[in-house]
Structure formats: structure tokens, C-alpha cells
Design a protein around this motif. Structure first.
Motif, short mmCIF file in Angstrom:
data_model
loop_
_atom_site.label_atom_id
_atom_site.label_comp_id
_atom_site.label_asym_id
_atom_site.label_seq_id
_atom_site.Cartn_x
_atom_site.Cartn_y
_atom_site.Cartn_z
N GLU A 46 19.19 -6.67 29.60
CA GLU A 46 19.79 -5.74 31.14
C GLU A 46 19.37 -5.00 31.74
N GLY A 47 19.07 -4.18 32.88
CA GLY A 47 19.34 -3.78 33.65
C GLY A 47 20.30 -2.48 32.99
N ILE A 48 20.45 -1.62 33.24
CA ILE A 48 21.26 -0.03 32.89
C ILE A 48 21.08 1.30 33.49
N SER A 49 19.76 1.35 34.03
CA SER A 49 19.55 2.35 35.12
C SER A 49 18.02 2.76 35.46
N CYS A 50 18.19 3.52 36.59
CA CYS A 50 16.91 3.30 37.41
C CYS A 50 16.34 4.72 38.41
N ILE A 51 15.58 4.90 38.49
CA ILE A 51 15.19 6.28 39.14
C ILE A 51 14.21 5.94 40.02
N SER A 52 14.29 6.59 41.26
CA SER A 52 13.31 6.46 41.84
C SER A 52 12.40 7.32 41.55
N ALA A 53 10.87 7.60 42.05
CA ALA A 53 10.11 8.24 42.07
C ALA A 53 9.93 9.38 42.41
N SER A 54 11.17 10.29 43.45
CA SER A 54 11.33 10.81 44.51
C SER A 54 12.10 11.74 43.12
N GLY A 55 13.51 11.30 42.51
CA GLY A 55 14.33 11.21 41.70
C GLY A 55 15.23 11.11 42.70
N LEU A 56 15.49 11.82 43.22
CA LEU A 56 16.72 11.35 44.87
C LEU A 56 17.72 9.90 44.44
N THR A 69 22.84 9.07 31.56
CA THR A 69 22.74 9.43 33.09
C THR A 69 21.52 9.53 33.05
N ILE A 70 20.69 9.44 33.89
CA ILE A 70 19.06 8.99 33.69
C ILE A 70 18.63 10.48 34.60
N SER A 71 17.22 9.93 34.54
CA SER A 71 16.10 12.21 34.80
C SER A 71 15.23 11.96 34.61
N ARG A 72 13.79 12.46 35.09
CA ARG A 72 12.78 12.53 35.37
C ARG A 72 12.20 14.01 35.24
N ASP A 73 10.82 14.32 34.25
CA ASP A 73 10.20 15.18 34.78
C ASP A 73 8.70 14.71 34.52
N ASN A 74 8.87 14.92 35.99
CA ASN A 74 7.18 14.41 36.54
C ASN A 74 5.86 15.21 35.45
N ALA A 75 6.44 16.97 35.65
CA ALA A 75 5.43 17.16 34.92
C ALA A 75 4.46 17.07 34.04
N LYS A 76 6.06 16.31 33.31
CA LYS A 76 5.71 16.16 31.54
C LYS A 76 5.48 14.69 31.24
N ASN A 77 5.52 13.76 32.50
CA ASN A 77 5.56 12.32 32.31
C ASN A 77 5.67 11.70 31.59
N THR A 78 7.48 12.02 31.84
CA THR A 78 8.55 11.34 30.38
C THR A 78 9.94 10.90 31.15
N VAL A 79 10.78 10.04 31.46
CA VAL A 79 12.29 10.34 31.91
C VAL A 79 12.70 10.16 30.19
#
Length: 125
Positions: A46-56, A69-79
Motif C-alpha cells: 500500500e502507498g502511505i506517503s508521497c512528495i512532489s519533486a518540489s516538495g510543495l 512525515t515525509i521530507s526530502r533533501d534534494n542536495a543529499k539525493n535522499t528522501v
């Protein structure tokens, strides 16, 4: 070679917390929507969370809303997936996935193009 690697799983008591990480290699995940899925024993994934590329834009399944809580750090290439107030029913293998449509926030498996191998989360006393 595109690769997603999850980490941070383990055994935790009910009410505890864990933070899962999903590191990308071979590509930059900055243009991808990223999702977290899980498969509990005897159940479908099952899908539980997702975040767009922008994080918005962010989406949560009802089963985890207010606790995860989902978050991303694109500089670290990590979600990341911060999981609080864990319950025994959260026990599952957790997977991250990447969707080439970077604007989407779908929780449907077929929307995602690349998958990690998963990390086990066990919630038990």
C-alpha cells in the motif's frame, strides 16, 4: 544504474519512532516525485506517503496521517519518512519509489518507475 536504497528500519516498541531514509544513486531524484509504500505480512503493498519533486505537494494515507512525515533533501539525493507513535499494525517492509512525473503525489504503485529493495520495520513489545 538507477538505484534506491532504504535504511533505518528495525525493531521498535509501540509508541516509538523511527526515521527511514531512501538514498538515490545513479540519478538525481530532484526531478522525481517520491513515494513510500509498505507491505505488511499477508497483505498487498500500500502507498502511505508521497512528495512532489518540489516538495510543495505531499500526500498521506489515512492510516498514517498525523503520525508520519515525509521530507526530502534534494542536495543529499535522499528522501525521509519520520514515523512517530508507531503501532504494531505498522509492522511491514517499507519501500521507497520514484515517479518520473515529478509533479504527481499518487499513492498508486503503477505510477512509480523505480523501486528500492525495502527495509523491515517491526513494532512489537
Amino acid at each position: 544504474q538507477f538505484q534506491l536504497v532504504e535504511s533505518g528500519g528495525g525493531l521498535v516498541q509501540p509508541g516509538g519512532s523511527l526515521r527511514l531514509s531512501c538514498a538515490a544513486s545513479g540519478f538525481s531524484l530532484g526531478s522525481y516525485s517520491m513515494g513510500w509504500f509498505r507491505r505488511a505480512p499477508g497483505k498487498e503493498r500500500e502507498g502511505i506517503s508521497c512528495i512532489s519533486a518540489s516538495g510543495l505537494s505531499i500526500n498521506y494515507a489515512e492510516s498514517v496521517k498525523g503520525r508520519f512525515t515525509i521530507s526530502r533533501d534534494n542536495a543529499k539525493n535522499t528522501v525521509y519518512l519520520q514515523m512517530n507513535s508507531l503501532k504494531p499494525e505498522d509492522t511491514a517492509v517499507y519501500y521507497c519509489a520514484a515517479d518520473e512525473e515529478g509533479w504527481g503525489i499518487s499513492l498508486k504503485e503503477f505510477e512509480y518507475n523505480y523501486w528500492g529493495q525495502g527495509t523491515q520495520v517491526t513494532v512489537s513489545s
